[in-house]
Structure formats: structure tokens, C-alpha cells
Design an enzyme around this catalytic site. Structure first.
Site, PDB file in Angstrom:
ATOM      1  CB  CYS A   1       3.620  12.706  35.731  1.00 29.79           C
ATOM      2  SG  CYS A   1       3.417  14.135  34.638  1.00 29.79           S
ATOM      3  CB  ALA A   2       1.939   6.822  36.089  1.00 35.27           C
TER       4      ALA A   2
ATOM      5  N   GLY B   1       4.140   4.615  40.170  1.00 31.28           N
ATOM      6  CA  GLY B   1       2.765   4.186  40.377  1.00 31.28           C
ATOM      7  C   GLY B   1       2.183   4.381  41.759  1.00 31.28           C
ATOM      8  N   GLY B   2       2.860   5.107  42.649  1.00 30.84           N
ATOM      9  CA  GLY B   2       2.331   5.277  44.001  1.00 30.84           C
ATOM     10  C   GLY B   2       0.965   5.922  44.035  1.00 30.84           C
ATOM     11  CE  LYS B   3       1.636  12.199  44.608  1.00 33.10           C
ATOM     12  NZ  LYS B   3       3.059  11.778  44.515  1.00 33.10           N
TER      13      LYS B   3
ATOM     14  CG  ASP C   1       6.548   8.620  33.772  1.00 35.55           C
ATOM     15  OD1 ASP C   1       6.177   9.223  34.804  1.00 35.55           O
ATOM     16  OD2 ASP C   1       7.694   8.759  33.296  1.00 35.55           O
TER      17      ASP C   1
ATOM     18  CG  ASP D   1       3.371  13.127  41.381  1.00 31.94           C
ATOM     19  OD1 ASP D   1       3.722  14.208  41.904  1.00 31.94           O
ATOM     20  OD2 ASP D   1       3.783  12.027  41.785  1.00 31.94           O
TER      21      ASP D   1
ATOM     22  CB  CYS E   1       7.207  16.270  45.924  1.00 30.22           C
ATOM     23  SG  CYS E   1       7.906  15.813  47.533  1.00 30.22           S
TER      24      CYS E   1
END
Length: 425
Positions: A240-241, A244-246, A264, A309, A362
């Protein structure tokens, strides 16, 4: 603009948000588009007051003895921004742009507010009543304090990109905006939350930002990515990109070894992943878009790490997006739970025996966190929980079951939940 005009503008934006359930970002933009006369300081003031009201809407209403945008905005100036009563009164009654003189009831409330200590937990914690049971499960008697922390203004966290630089050089580049180490991860830096009436330092304006030296990323998000463990030389799928932060945090940890695949379900979000990956110098990144037929074909049972994520309610990010807590509904939570169960099922297909799946939300709600892991394990006896971190600095954030729960109150981060599931056979 004078204080009266700014106060009236904030009340106007808050009324728009309440009447139309409009996201704060869109409501502020609409006001700004129609207020060309407003300068940068005016916009920062209005935005800051609107966001602070949304963070503390219920406790402000309690203290004022009245619900509504005007009462909340007046209360925020008095109780959150510590304006003297007469300054509030002067701004309200300012002709011709103020929202109107204080009433006797408003003046009395601003002088002698109701005691918050007598309020229910959900009011003191500034969250909806229907979430009180979930908060009680997660935090027990500390739930009001946890809600209060989720209503604070958030700092700006940065991740140093070790593919391009090191923390020492990055700190020198960021000296003008007063970044400092967090003391948790060596690559995590922090800029304190600015005064609500001021514009924060523009990280993007630092020349080294465009060179890929650092990324804006909450410390909790960085810790979640680090829970993937040693990934050098590994085969990693970020299922679940998103933007692209993680993905980029994982790529940096891999040191351009192995291979990371970013996927994603929404191909539009992957556009940022491609752009940011190029800037970061990630040469081991493959973006797999759903616009292509069978984008993940050939990866089944081969991944050392599947990072999920998961789509969630975002209750852990209320500091940054305070309007979302008032728009959240039980129906939306149920939809997210179904999404989470599905993405865990999807991810399990790609983990090799001995590999691991990292499940991240989150969110601070148990229904999205440990409940989803428990449900997954009842369906998959070939997976087992592994401690989410062995970092002694984070040991206190581990639950009895080995999950990682981060919150603004306990870890100074956004709210995150992390579970590491190892495929045993």
C-alpha cells in the site's frame, strides 16, 4: 487585516466546515481565493485559529457553555492563545470588520469558564462520544489525556536520506530552520511546531531538499518502517505504497541492495512514488501499477518482507488533520475494517516461509489494530506474532502481545500501530 477581520474570517471558515462538512483544506482555500487582500500573516492567523478550534472543539464548547463556531473561536483566543479578555473583546467589536461585540454571556464565559475537570472523558479528550469505548480499550483511564495529546499542534519531522547524505551534513543544511535530532532514530530530525499565528519554516525551500537529502516524515512513520528489521539485500513488497514515504524509508535502509516493489490500488498515488524515488536516488525500486495486467505476478511466496501500511481511519493523525475526527462515522470505520482484512489476506500470499509481514496503521483504535491481527491469525495458523522492535529506546512502547503502539502522549509521534507477523512454514 486587523484582528477583528481575521477573527471574523476564521468564524466564516468554521461555519462553512460545519454547515457543509467540508474538509478544512478546501474551506481555507475557498476563503483565500476570495480574500486576495489577505497577506501571508493574515492567512497563517486564520488557518492557525481554525485548526486549533477543530482540535479542541468539544472542550471549547464545554468551557464556553455554548456550541458553535463563534463561541469556539472566541474561546480559542482566550484559553488556547492566552489573549487577555479585553483583547478578545476589542477584536470582536472592531468596526467594521469584527464579528460583533461580545454578549454578556460570552464575556462571562471568557471570564469564568466551566471547569474542564468536571467534563466527561470524551469532552476533555476532544473526541466523539461514540469512540469512547474504543479509547477506553486502548488507553483505559488515560484516554482523556491521550485525546488531549492528539489535539496538540504537531512538529515537523524529517528523515535524513542516507542514500544521499548523513545526519550531520543534513543538520548543517537545516540550520536556518532549527532542526534537531529526535534522539530516537539517528536519521530522524525535528522542527518544533510553530506558533499558530506564524508560518513554519519552509523545508522545501532548503536547496538540499530538492537534491533528495531529506523527506518530511513523522517520527512514528519512520519507526514503523524501521520495524521491517534488517532489509539489506532483501526482497521487499510495499503493498500500500501510496505517495511513497515508507517505501523510500525502506529503500534507504536497504542501501540500494535487494529489490523493493511498490504497489498501490490507486495508480494516481504512485506518481509521487516515482518522482520522489528519483529524487532520493533509490535505484532498487520497482513501481508496480494496477493499470497493468497482473502487476504483482511472479512475486507470490518470494518476499522476505511484505510491508502493509493499511488503509485506516487516520485517528492517529488528528494533530495534523483535526477536521477528520468530526467527520469520522461508525460506517466509515466498518469499511476500513473490511479493507484491512482484505489487504492482510492479499499480503499473506507474497510472504515466503521464514519471511515476515509488517502490518501498520495510523490509528489508535483496537478495532483496526490488534483485532485485525487476531482475526488474521485465526485464519492463518502458519503466521505468528514477532516482537515489533528490539530497540531498547522503544521497548516501553511494546504491548504485552509484542505490538508497537505509538501516540503523541507516550512517544511524541503521531498515533501508530505496528505488528510484525512471521510466516513459520
Amino acid at each position: 487585516m486587523r484582528d477583528g477581520g481575521r477573527l471574523a474570517a476564521a468564524i466564516e471558515v468554521l461555519t462553512e466546515i460545519e454547515a457543509r462538512r467540508r474538509p478544512v483544506r478546501l474551506a481555507l482555500k475557498a476563503w483565500g481565493d476570495g480574500a486576495r487582500y489577505a497577506g501571508a500573516k493574515d492567512r497563517a492567523f486564520v488557518s492557525g485559529l481554525v485548526l486549533d478550534v477543530l482540535r479542541r472543539r468539544r472542550s471549547l464548547a464545554w468551557r464556553m457553555g455554548e456550541d458553535g463556531p463563534r463561541a469556539a473561536a472566541l474561546g480559542a483566543l482566550r484559553f488556547l492563545w492566552a489573549w487577555p479578555l479585553e483583547r478578545v473583546a476589542e477584536a470582536a467589536g472592531e468596526e467594521p470588520h469584527g464579528p460583533g461585540p461580545l454578549t454578556d454571556a460570552e464575556r462571562a464565559a471568557l471570564e469564568r469558564p466551566r471547569d474542564l475537570a468536571e467534563a466527561p472523558d470524551a469532552v476533555r479528550g476532544d473526541y466523539p462520544d461514540w469512540l469512547d469505548e474504543a479509547f477506553a480499550r486502548a488507553f483505559g483511564d488515560d484516554r482523556a489525556a491521550e485525546g488531549e495529546a492528539l489535539a496538540e499542534r504537531a512538529p515537523v519531522d524529517l528523515r535524513v536520506n542516507t542514500l544521499k547524505t548523513d545526519p550531520e551534513r543534513a543538520l548543517k543544511a537545516l540550520a536556518s530552520i532549527d532542526a534537531h535530532p529526535t534522539g530516537v532514530l539517528p536519521t530522524a530530525l525535528r522542527i518544533a511546531a510553530p506558533d499558530p499565528t506564524a508560518r513554519g519554516g519552509a523545508v522545501e525551500a532548503i536547496p538540499q531538499f530538492s537534491k533528495g537529502w531529506f523527506e518530511v516524515q513523522d517520527l512514528g512513520s519512520q519507526i514503523a518502517a524501521a520495524a521491517a528489521g534488517d532489509v539489506k539485500g532483501a526482497q521487499v513488497l510495499d503493498l500500500c505504497a501510496g505517495g511513497g514515504g515508507k517505501t523510500l524509508a525502506l529503500a534507504a535502509a536497504m542501501g540500494n541492495t535487494g529489490q523493493i516493489y511498490a504497489y498501490d490500488s490507486d495508480p494516481r498515488r504512485l506518481t509521487d512514488t516515482v518522482r520522489r524515488g528519483d529524487r532520493a536516488g533509490a535505484r532498487n525500486l520497482q513501481v508496480r501499477s494496477p493499470v497493468n495486467p497482473e502487476p504483482l505476478k511472479g512475486l507470490e511466496g518470494r518476499m522476505d518482507v511484505v510491508f502493509i501500511d493499511a488503509p485506516c481511519t487516520g485517528t492517529g493523525s488528528w494533530r495534523r488533520h483535526p477536521d477528520t475526527k468530526w467527520r469520522l462515522t461508525p460506517e466509515a470505520l466498518e469499511r476500513r475494517i473490511a479493507d484491512q482484512d482484505q489487504v492482510l489476506e492479499d499480503g499473506a500470499r507474497f510472504v515466503r516461509p521464514g519471511g515476515r509481514m509488517v502490518y501498520v496503521t495510523c490509528s489508535v483504535l483496537p478495532q483496526e489494530d490488534e483485532d485485525r491481527v487476531a482475526a488474521f491469525l485465526t485464519r492463518h495458523a502458519d503466521f505468528a506474532v514477532k516482537a515489533a522492535t528490539d530497540d531498547p529506546k522503544l521497548a516501553g512502547r511494546l504491548t504485552a502481545d509484542g505490538f508497537l503502539r505509538l501516540t503523541p502522549r507516550t512517544s511524541g509521534t503521531d498515533g501508530f500501530f505496528v505488528a510484525v507477523l512471521e510466516k513459520t512454514r
